[in-house]
Design an enzyme around this catalytic site. Structure first.
Site, short mmCIF file in Angstrom:
data_model
loop_
_atom_site.label_atom_id
_atom_site.label_comp_id
_atom_site.label_asym_id
_atom_site.label_seq_id
_atom_site.Cartn_x
_atom_site.Cartn_y
_atom_site.Cartn_z
N GLY A 5 5.84 -5.71 -15.05
CA GLY A 5 5.54 -6.26 -13.85
C GLY A 5 4.07 -6.23 -13.73
O GLY A 5 3.69 -5.05 -13.40
N GLY A 17 2.68 -7.12 -10.99
CA GLY A 17 2.31 -7.69 -9.59
C GLY A 17 1.49 -6.54 -8.73
O GLY A 17 0.83 -5.58 -9.61
N PHE A 18 1.53 -6.19 -7.60
CA PHE A 18 0.78 -5.27 -7.04
C PHE A 18 0.91 -4.00 -7.30
O PHE A 18 0.31 -3.28 -7.57
CB PHE A 18 1.07 -5.49 -5.33
CG PHE A 18 0.17 -6.53 -4.71
CD1 PHE A 18 -1.05 -6.86 -4.57
CD2 PHE A 18 1.09 -7.55 -4.23
CE1 PHE A 18 -1.70 -7.99 -4.34
CE2 PHE A 18 0.40 -8.89 -3.69
CZ PHE A 18 -0.80 -9.02 -3.81
N GLY A 19 2.48 -3.73 -7.38
CA GLY A 19 2.84 -2.25 -7.66
C GLY A 19 2.57 -1.87 -9.20
O GLY A 19 2.07 -0.74 -9.48
N VAL A 31 11.03 -9.64 -20.36
CA VAL A 31 12.09 -8.42 -20.66
C VAL A 31 13.42 -9.02 -20.17
O VAL A 31 13.75 -9.79 -19.05
CB VAL A 31 11.69 -7.05 -19.68
CG1 VAL A 31 12.80 -6.22 -19.85
CG2 VAL A 31 10.24 -6.68 -20.01
N GLU A 68 4.48 -19.29 8.11
CA GLU A 68 3.04 -19.91 7.78
C GLU A 68 3.10 -21.12 7.11
O GLU A 68 2.36 -22.16 7.05
CB GLU A 68 2.55 -18.67 6.72
CG GLU A 68 1.99 -17.33 7.19
CD GLU A 68 1.86 -16.47 6.62
OE1 GLU A 68 1.20 -15.39 6.95
OE2 GLU A 68 2.08 -16.53 5.27
N ASP A 79 9.73 -4.52 -4.50
CA ASP A 79 10.86 -5.50 -4.30
C ASP A 79 12.02 -5.03 -5.10
O ASP A 79 13.12 -5.05 -4.81
CB ASP A 79 10.59 -6.74 -4.28
CG ASP A 79 9.54 -7.36 -3.22
OD1 ASP A 79 9.65 -6.71 -2.19
OD2 ASP A 79 9.02 -8.18 -3.61
N ALA A 123 3.40 -6.27 0.02
CA ALA A 123 2.25 -5.84 -0.79
C ALA A 123 1.61 -4.40 -0.72
O ALA A 123 1.62 -3.51 -1.85
CB ALA A 123 1.22 -6.90 -0.87
#
Length: 697
Positions: free
Chosen positions: A272, A274-276, A340, A432, A561, A577
């Site tokens: 992954g 992403g941010f993490g 994966v 939003e 997440d 995030a």
């Protein structure tokens, strides 16, 4: 040197390097801004009273070899034209050079002042070293030497030589200037500091101490000059430089040059981007291990602004950055493009869709989440969610097509259905998205249609909970609802969606004719729990321990997440995030401690910095605990935070310019309908059966 002492020395080196990387660009920008404003104000004053400027050039600081009138014009021109270049960091050296000459003329032909010397030293620093990362020069430096501009490559080589050879000399000059000014103060601390700075011994610490000893009313130029010494160091022509050179020759690891890792070095696989996942990879940059990041897409996506792509405010390239470019400078990191499909925890290998197996010693799962429909997956084709770039462009396609089909329709009922937009879910994404659709209809499309008025579009926000933004304080939820209603959004709280069909939705028993429905009501974690063979929670998240490792699988970590962690003072960590980034950094510290044989860090604890949500062009809500903001102040804060969190200077500048343009002109510039021009995506074509001969072969 013992291992413990070596680790301490490496940690000190890393801390100094981090301090220079984080504070150096800001300090460089502050120096440029301060110099620019000082010269700009002087130029404006001269332009305002030109007779006085001529008088000063003739009597107060005349230049013996120059007529007063040209001298005044040259001085004013330098003070008015060069500061803007300095602020932008464009042709910085060329702009700083005449400013340096002007200061030296004032120092030696008019009145000698320490302030002039400090300005001259800072300008000389810019002339020799150039502008920092927060400048256009640095942005252009990569491609400019190989451009078609004449003499571009020789000029680049010349500037590199100036920096390489002149840098040590200008660092010595800065130290000696600070030492001279400090010695004249007569204070014992100043005298000792002057001696140490002259020798270049403990220079960073001395500069920091002198900053702390400055009187409250000291001019800003003094801490800026000391800050340059403290952040960028004394240079190689100093005792500090000599000591560092001697130590590095004895212990090469302290030079920061990591030797090539052997093939059997511990292997950390991160799934992954992403941010993490990125935070975990970056946290392992100096660790003695190989790192492989696997993602099914080649880009890192800034999901908080994905709704702006969906509503034609931004393009996908504004909020997405290639992962390889983000990790270009991390030698121990490799990026694999792949999907994966499973994890073999017994063999310690990650299985990919194409059949490959990637072995690991430590595994980090940061696979994020997708939108969930609470068991009604058949609603997804009619009500798409918003989690990836493809979702955003599909929502944009449906949104813009709705207006086009309303324009083409002659039936009033059908036209109303096309101009009715339903957003399901009253969390930050739903709020939003609904606000952005309302703004697009009322402002962005104004005057572009003839048969319809886009401002008559109905936007309904459906929320099953009693109020919007349930994780925010109740007062901010009410403020968000009021702001949405002011935009023309109909807010339906305490309302459950019972059916979603091609022609509309059923909300709490009421049928609403709507041809466009968007889903922002729930998320489901990735199948990571199934890969590991562990029981997930209701949302599919993997339960993890205090160090974010999976119970029973200490070499496997989950975060963001993907994970169910109670690291928020006993509460579940939210799927935000900042939480993912903090989790990734913590996992990197845990793995690095294991690899280096150090004690494990303290259990993971999520530190909540606050929550933000925007509603419209000047409305937002912000919750920082005791401090709560609404309206324009929260909107400006929301914008600045999101720009700073974007990856890459290009994305930050691009989004800032796009927002500024859209804010002033009320026009969105990315209203492109891509893909099929009908309401629903066309099914993939089915290949005809192959002839018998081909099938046999």
């Amino acid at each position: 040197m013992s291992d413990r002492l070596l680790r301490t020395a490496v940690a000190t080196r890393d801390a100094l390097s981090l301090a220079q990387k984080t504070t150096g660009p800001a300090l460089d920008l502050a120096v440029r801004l301060w110099l620019a404003q000082a010269f700009w104000v002087s130029g404006i004053v001269k332009l305002h009273d030109w007779e006085q400027a001529l008088y000063l050039a003739q009597y107060e600081y005349p230049v013996s070899w120059l007529n007063p009138v040209p001298a005044a014009w040259i001085g004013a021109g330098i003070e008015l034209l060069c500061p803007p270049l300095l602020v932008l960091g464009l042709a910085t050296r060329l702009a700083a050079l005449p400013m340096l000459a002007l200061v030296l003329v004032a120092q030696f032909a008019y009145r000698p002042l320490d302030a002039h010397l400090v300005q001259a030293a800072l300008l000389a620093w810019l002339v020799v070293m150039g502008a920092g990362p927060l400048s256009l020069d640095r942005r252009l430096a990569r491609g400019l030497p190989d451009s078609a501009l004449p003499f571009a490559k020789p000029a680049a080589r010349l500037l590199e030589a100036v920096t390489r050879r002149g840098g040590p000399a200008v660092q010595v000059a800065l130290r000696l200037l600070v030492a001279g000014i400090a010695a004249r103060s007569g204070d014992p601390a100043g005298t000792i500091g002057a001696l140490l700075l002259t020798l270049g011994l403990g220079s960073r610490l001395v500069a920091l101490v002198l900053i702390g000893l400055m009187p409250a009313g000291a001019a800003l130029s003094w801490p800026l000059l000391l800050g340059v010494v403290a952040v960028f160091g004394p240079g190689p022509l100093s005792l500090d430089g000599l000591i560092r050179h001697t130590i590095v020759r004895r212990w090469p690891r302290l030079a920061g040059v990591t030797p090539p890792l052997p093939d059997d070095a511990p292997h950390v696989v991160v799934v992954g981007g992403g941010f993490g996942g990125l935070a975990a990879v970056r946290g392992l940059a100096q660790a003695p291990c190989r790192v492989t990041l696997i993602d099914r897409r080649n880009h890192h996506l800034f999901q908080p602004l994905l709704y702006q792509v969906a509503t034609a405010s931004l393009s996908p390239a504004d909020i997405a950055t290639p992962i390889r470019s983000l990790l270009r400078d991390q030698a121990n990191a490799r990026v694999l493009l792949g999907r994966v499909v499973g994890v073999d925890s017994d063999a310690r290998a990650v299985r990919l869709e194409d059949g490959r197996a990637v072995p690991y010693d430590h595994l980090v799962l940061a696979t994020g989440a997708r939108h969930g429909y609470f068991g009604r997956e058949e609603w997804e084709p009619v009500a798409p969610g918003l989690k990836k770039v493809e979702d955003a462009t599909e929502i944009r396609r449906r949104l813009l097509l709705a207006f086009e089909e309303a324009e083409n329709s002659d039936a009033p009922d059908q036209r109303r259905a096309f101009l009715t937009f339903v957003v399901v879910g009253g969390g930050p994404t739903g709020v939003e998205l609904a606000g952005a659709i309302a703004e697009l209809a009322r402002h962005g499309l104004e005057g572009e249609f003839r048969a319809i008025d886009p401002a008559e579009a109905r936007v309904l926000l459906v929320q099953s909970a009693p109020r919007l933004l349930p994780t925010f304080p109740e007062s901010l939820s009410a403020e968000a609802a009021a702001s949405l209603e002011a935009l023309g959004v109909t807010v339906l709280t305490g309302s459950a969606v019972e059916a979603v069909e091609e022609g509309g939705v059923t909300v709490s028993g009421t049928r609403i004719a709507a041809r466009t429905v968007f889903w922002a009501a729930g998320v489901v974690a990735s199948p990571a729990a199934r890969w590991l063979g562990v029981a997930g929670d209701r949302a599919g998240r993997v339960p993890v321990g205090p160090d974010l490792s999976v119970p029973g699988l200490p070499e496997v970590f989950a975060l963001g997440d993907t994970a169910l962690s109670h690291g928020w003072d006993g509460q579940p960590v939210p799927g935000l995030a900042p939480a993912a980034k903090q989790g990734g950094a913590h996992v990197a510290r845990v793995i690095r401690a294991r690899l280096e044989g150090r004690p494990a860090p303290a259990p993971f604890r999520y530190r909540h910095a606050g929550s933000l949500a925007t509603i419209g062009r000047k409305a937002a809500v912000a919750d920082f605990g005791r401090v709560r903001l609404t309206g324009a102040a929260a909107w400006w804060l929301w914008g600045m935070v999101h720009i700073l969190f974007l990856s890459g200077m290009r994305n930050r500048l691009g989004v800032a310019v796009e927002w500024f343009w859209a804010y002033l002109t009320l026009r969105q510039g990315t209203r492109l309908i891509t893909g099929p021009a009908d309401r629903a995506p066309k099914p993939a074509p089915v290949a005809p059966p192959a002839p018998a001969l081909e099938r046999a072969s």
